[in-house]
Design a protein around this motif. Structure first.
Motif, PDB file in Angstrom:
ATOM      1  N   ILE A 506      41.654  68.378  35.931  1.00  0.00           N
ATOM      2  CA  ILE A 506      41.338  67.586  37.115  1.00  0.00           C
ATOM      3  C   ILE A 506      41.736  66.151  36.805  1.00  0.00           C
ATOM      4  CG2 ILE A 506      39.531  66.875  38.732  1.00  0.00           C
ATOM      5  CD1 ILE A 506      39.880  69.904  38.596  1.00  0.00           C
ATOM      6  N   ALA A 507      42.622  65.583  37.588  1.00  0.00           N
ATOM      7  CA  ALA A 507      43.103  64.228  37.285  1.00  0.00           C
ATOM      8  C   ALA A 507      43.577  63.536  38.554  1.00  0.00           C
ATOM      9  CB  ALA A 507      44.231  64.281  36.261  1.00  0.00           C
ATOM     10  N   HIS A 508      43.547  62.195  38.516  1.00  0.00           N
ATOM     11  CA  HIS A 508      44.073  61.401  39.631  1.00  0.00           C
ATOM     12  C   HIS A 508      45.339  60.665  39.211  1.00  0.00           C
ATOM     13  CE1 HIS A 508      41.511  58.633  37.291  1.00  0.00           C
ATOM     14  NE2 HIS A 508      42.386  57.706  37.647  1.00  0.00           N
ATOM     15  N   GLU A 509      45.798  60.909  37.966  1.00  0.00           N
ATOM     16  CA  GLU A 509      46.949  60.204  37.410  1.00  0.00           C
ATOM     17  C   GLU A 509      48.245  60.620  38.108  1.00  0.00           C
ATOM     18  OE1 GLU A 509      48.805  57.589  35.800  1.00  0.00           O
ATOM     19  OE2 GLU A 509      46.826  57.783  34.841  1.00  0.00           O
ATOM     20  N   ASN A 510      49.031  59.622  38.537  1.00  0.00           N
ATOM     21  CA  ASN A 510      50.295  59.903  39.250  1.00  0.00           C
ATOM     22  C   ASN A 510      51.530  59.635  38.404  1.00  0.00           C
ATOM     23  OD1 ASN A 510      49.417  60.828  41.834  1.00  0.00           O
ATOM     24  ND2 ASN A 510      48.724  58.733  42.278  1.00  0.00           N
ATOM     25  N   ASP A 511      51.360  59.313  37.142  1.00  0.00           N
ATOM     26  CA  ASP A 511      52.495  59.050  36.265  1.00  0.00           C
ATOM     27  C   ASP A 511      53.368  60.298  36.144  1.00  0.00           C
ATOM     28  OD1 ASP A 511      53.617  57.160  34.012  1.00  0.00           O
ATOM     29  OD2 ASP A 511      53.475  59.170  33.129  1.00  0.00           O
ATOM     30  N   GLU A 512      54.668  60.105  36.298  1.00  0.00           N
ATOM     31  CA  GLU A 512      55.595  61.238  36.298  1.00  0.00           C
ATOM     32  C   GLU A 512      55.634  61.938  34.940  1.00  0.00           C
ATOM     33  OE1 GLU A 512      57.034  62.655  38.847  1.00  0.00           O
ATOM     34  OE2 GLU A 512      56.056  61.168  40.140  1.00  0.00           O
ATOM     35  N   ASN A 513      55.585  61.163  33.852  1.00  0.00           N
ATOM     36  CA  ASN A 513      55.579  61.776  32.521  1.00  0.00           C
ATOM     37  C   ASN A 513      54.348  62.660  32.339  1.00  0.00           C
ATOM     38  OD1 ASN A 513      57.981  60.551  31.714  1.00  0.00           O
ATOM     39  ND2 ASN A 513      56.909  58.686  31.013  1.00  0.00           N
ATOM     40  N   PHE A 514      53.225  62.194  32.875  1.00  0.00           N
ATOM     41  CA  PHE A 514      51.993  62.979  32.792  1.00  0.00           C
ATOM     42  C   PHE A 514      52.132  64.278  33.585  1.00  0.00           C
ATOM     43  CE2 PHE A 514      47.836  64.073  34.645  1.00  0.00           C
ATOM     44  CZ  PHE A 514      47.081  64.260  33.496  1.00  0.00           C
ATOM     45  N   LYS A 515      52.615  64.162  34.803  1.00  0.00           N
ATOM     46  CA  LYS A 515      52.712  65.352  35.669  1.00  0.00           C
ATOM     47  C   LYS A 515      53.753  66.351  35.173  1.00  0.00           C
ATOM     48  CE  LYS A 515      53.010  63.028  39.657  1.00  0.00           C
ATOM     49  NZ  LYS A 515      53.016  62.778  41.122  1.00  0.00           N
ATOM     50  N   SER A 516      54.739  65.837  34.429  1.00  0.00           N
ATOM     51  CA  SER A 516      55.798  66.735  33.948  1.00  0.00           C
ATOM     52  C   SER A 516      55.297  67.711  32.884  1.00  0.00           C
ATOM     53  CB  SER A 516      56.961  65.907  33.392  1.00  0.00           C
ATOM     54  OG  SER A 516      56.560  65.219  32.209  1.00  0.00           O
ATOM     55  N   LEU A 517      54.128  67.441  32.334  1.00  0.00           N
ATOM     56  CA  LEU A 517      53.568  68.326  31.301  1.00  0.00           C
ATOM     57  C   LEU A 517      53.103  69.665  31.867  1.00  0.00           C
ATOM     58  CD1 LEU A 517      51.371  65.692  29.410  1.00  0.00           C
ATOM     59  CD2 LEU A 517      53.568  66.619  28.635  1.00  0.00           C
ATOM     60  N   PHE A 518      52.894  69.724  33.181  1.00  0.00           N
ATOM     61  CA  PHE A 518      52.234  70.882  33.791  1.00  0.00           C
ATOM     62  C   PHE A 518      53.234  71.840  34.428  1.00  0.00           C
ATOM     63  CE2 PHE A 518      49.219  67.431  33.605  1.00  0.00           C
ATOM     64  CZ  PHE A 518      48.070  68.042  33.130  1.00  0.00           C
ATOM     65  N   ASP A 519      52.824  73.116  34.461  1.00  0.00           N
ATOM     66  CA  ASP A 519      53.646  74.116  35.143  1.00  0.00           C
ATOM     67  C   ASP A 519      53.547  73.968  36.654  1.00  0.00           C
ATOM     68  OD1 ASP A 519      54.516  75.554  32.780  1.00  0.00           O
ATOM     69  OD2 ASP A 519      52.445  76.246  32.600  1.00  0.00           O
ATOM     70  N   GLU A 520      52.388  73.536  37.117  1.00  0.00           N
ATOM     71  CA  GLU A 520      52.200  73.425  38.577  1.00  0.00           C
ATOM     72  C   GLU A 520      51.236  72.292  38.885  1.00  0.00           C
ATOM     73  OE1 GLU A 520      50.628  76.199  42.289  1.00  0.00           O
ATOM     74  OE2 GLU A 520      51.503  77.171  40.521  1.00  0.00           O
ATOM     75  N   ILE A 521      51.574  71.516  39.917  1.00  0.00           N
ATOM     76  CA  ILE A 521      50.709  70.435  40.394  1.00  0.00           C
ATOM     77  C   ILE A 521      50.074  70.905  41.695  1.00  0.00           C
ATOM     78  CG2 ILE A 521      50.606  68.052  41.204  1.00  0.00           C
ATOM     79  CD1 ILE A 521      53.167  67.588  39.490  1.00  0.00           C
ATOM     80  N   VAL A 522      48.745  70.957  41.728  1.00  0.00           N
ATOM     81  CA  VAL A 522      48.010  71.427  42.902  1.00  0.00           C
ATOM     82  C   VAL A 522      47.497  70.199  43.649  1.00  0.00           C
ATOM     83  CG1 VAL A 522      46.092  72.807  43.751  1.00  0.00           C
ATOM     84  CG2 VAL A 522      47.339  73.519  41.688  1.00  0.00           C
ATOM     85  N   ASN A 523      48.080  69.942  44.799  1.00  0.00           N
ATOM     86  CA  ASN A 523      47.657  68.807  45.616  1.00  0.00           C
ATOM     87  C   ASN A 523      46.721  69.298  46.719  1.00  0.00           C
ATOM     88  OD1 ASN A 523      49.050  66.406  44.589  1.00  0.00           O
ATOM     89  ND2 ASN A 523      50.923  67.561  45.067  1.00  0.00           N
ATOM     90  N   LEU A 524      45.522  68.749  46.748  1.00  0.00           N
ATOM     91  CA  LEU A 524      44.541  69.097  47.770  1.00  0.00           C
ATOM     92  C   LEU A 524      44.337  67.904  48.691  1.00  0.00           C
ATOM     93  CD1 LEU A 524      41.913  70.842  45.462  1.00  0.00           C
ATOM     94  CD2 LEU A 524      43.656  71.947  46.852  1.00  0.00           C
TER      95      LEU A 524
END
Length: 525
Positions: A506-524
């Motif tokens: 669970i995170a609010h971080e929008n940094d692209e390097n951070f998000k690139s670590l994940f297989d899927e980004i779930v936006n609610l």
């Protein structure tokens, strides 16, 4: 169920209480023999029964001491068992935060009520019941008319039970409820002390405390007054019954149907009849008044009638269908949430502030079970899965983790010695805990929730604890809120090398390097 030691102390206290009752009756007849032998000027009998009385008297002292010893031992065992069972109940049952605070009152005020109004007084019945019965049978031997009259009038003190029983129970319950509210208020002041002081609102909280304090003490006063009134009434009725017994016995002496010695015995035996009834009435009132607390103490951890599903392994996916969570009876935190988390994948859940991301994490970790919709783990309803087996495969690292009083080692291993050093070193390296435990004390450093650790240090410690227990599913709530972005990314990169680990962040971080670590980004939204 009482322990074997509790049963043993109960049996021995009952035996010695009955011995006390028997000796009391025997001494009444010894007095009769002493007085009658003196009246008949029979020196031989007088000396014999006087010596015999002094020989029996030490047995009474010994029985009193032993009965007291086993009585307090039984009370101790029962109170320990009650607290043990209640703590088990709390740990095995989902309780709201408000109810959790009320549980503090159970371990203080309610335990005192059980001590004084139930466990202690119920053992006295083992003394009063045989004392009443032995004395009644003995009076029948002396004079049956006297016995019938005394048996009837000796029951008068029981009227207090009928009159005061229910009102006293209600008043004690009111006091217990108010005491729980008072403890909750004091805990709130202690927990929020910094905020109260920083805003200069001490007077507001002192005034609030005084109102609650007055209410709880008024409830205590009313309960004690009614209890004292019931006891006083029982005592006075008992005194009148005793006077009636002595009067009737004296009449029988005048008519020649009773000797002076038997009158002395009757006086003793009447007391043995009256006081068990008087105190018995008080005991029944006490037991009735503590009923609601005893029912609470006896609550079973086996609330569910159906056998839960044991989940030994996570094989496929977590599926969330039409999930909705309310924050009160009418308003939703969120609703219509549909998600799927596949085994081995890494997910980050992002949503606007206030959406309820942490509530989703709490539903997935079984912390919240009051929700609408369906959550399936490998096709099995999460509500039907055994929580203990589920917690063996899932770990939830909260945004505000709790640190227990102890060493850093004890907090990471969670007070267990079953982990080898290589596994411990690996998680310490992954979570960067070594960085702030690099001093001489190292893992032996004493820490607590209030020992000055930062939020990031606490979260790293608890993450190390979670990883050491080798979860198959890991949920991290706002890991970037307490750790800087670089540190968060380094920790996640190491975590994600485990291809079998299913991770939900669970995170609010929008940094692209951070998000690139994940297989899927779930936006609610």
């Amino acid at each position: 169920m009482p322990s074997s030691k509790a049963k043993r102390t109960l049996v021995f206290s009952a035996i010695f209480f009955m011995v006390q009752a028997a000796i009391s009756v025997i001494l009444a007849f010894m007095l009769q023999r002493i007085v009658d032998s003196a009246s008949n000027r029979n020196m031989q009998d007088f000396i014999f029964f006087l010596v015999l009385t002094f020989c029996i008297w030490p047995l009474d002292i010994v029985s009193v001491i032993l009965a007291a010893k086993f009585r307090v031992a039984n009370i101790k065992e029962m109170l320990q068992l009650t607290k043990h069972n209640r703590l088990n109940f709390i740990l095995a049952t989902k309780i709201s935060p408000k109810e959790e605070n009320k549980e503090l009152s159970f371990f203080t005020a309610d335990i005192d009520v059980l001590d004084q109004s139930y466990y202690g007084v119920r053992l006295s019945l083992f003394h009063y019941i045989p004392l009443f019965l032995f004395s009644l049978v003995s009076l029948l031997f002396i004079n049956w008319i006297l016995t019938v009259v005394l048996a009837v009038v000796s029951l008068l003190p029981m009227l207090t039970t009928w009159i005061f029983g229910k009102p006293l129970a209600n008043r004690k319950k009111t006091y217990s409820d108010n005491q729980a509210i008072y403890v909750d208020n004091v805990k709130e002041v202690i927990d929020g002390k910094k905020e109260i002081v920083s805003y200069g609102k001490q007077d507001v909280f002192i005034d609030r405390h005084e109102k609650i304090n007055e209410k709880v003490e008024n409830a205590r006063e009313r309960s004690k007054f009614l209890g004292a009134l019931a006891g006083s009434l029982s005592f006075n009725i008992g005194f009148l019954v005793q006077i009636a017994g002595i009067g009737l016995g004296s009449y029988l002496v005048i008519t020649g149907d009773l000797t002076i010695g038997f009158l002395i015995a009757v006086m003793q035996l009447v007391g043995n009849l009256v006081w068990p009834v008087v105190h018995g009435a008080e005991i029944i009132n006490s037991i009735k008044s503590s009923k609601h607390i005893r029912e609470k103490a006896m609550e079973s951890t086996n609330a569910a009638n159906t056998k839960p599903i044991i989940l030994d392994d996570f094989k496929d996916a977590i599926t969330v269908c039409d999930l909705a969570v309310k924050y009160d009876e009418e308003n939703y935190i969120f609703k219509n949430v549909n998600l799927k988390f596949e085994k081995g994948k890494k997910y980050v859940i992002q949503a606007p502030s206030g959406f309820g991301k942490s509530s989703i994490a709490k539903v997935l970790s079984m912390e919240i079970d009051d929700f609408e919709g369906v959550v399936l783990i490998d096709g099995k309803d999460i509500k039907s899965i055994d929580p203990k087996s589920f917690n063996n495969i899932l770990r939830f690292v909260r945004q505000d983790p709790y640190i227990f009083d102890g060493t850093a080692y004890e907090n990471i291993t969670f007070f267990s010695n079953q982990f080898d050093q290589s596994a411990l070193d690996a998680v310490l390296d992954t979570t960067r805990v070594k960085g702030f435990l690099s001093g001489e004390e190292g893992l032996e450093r004493s820490i607590s929730n209030n020992s000055g650790l930062s939020g990031g240090q606490k979260q790293s410690l608890v993450l190390a604890r979670a990883l050491l227990h080798k979860p198959q599913i890991l949920i991290l709530d706002e890991i970037t809120s307490n750790l800087d972005l670089v540190a968060s990314c380094e920790i996640l990169e190491k975590l994600f090398k485990d291809k079998d680990l299913t991770c939900i962040v669970i995170a609010h971080e929008n940094d692209e390097n951070f998000k690139s670590l994940f297989d899927e980004i779930v936006n609610l939204t």
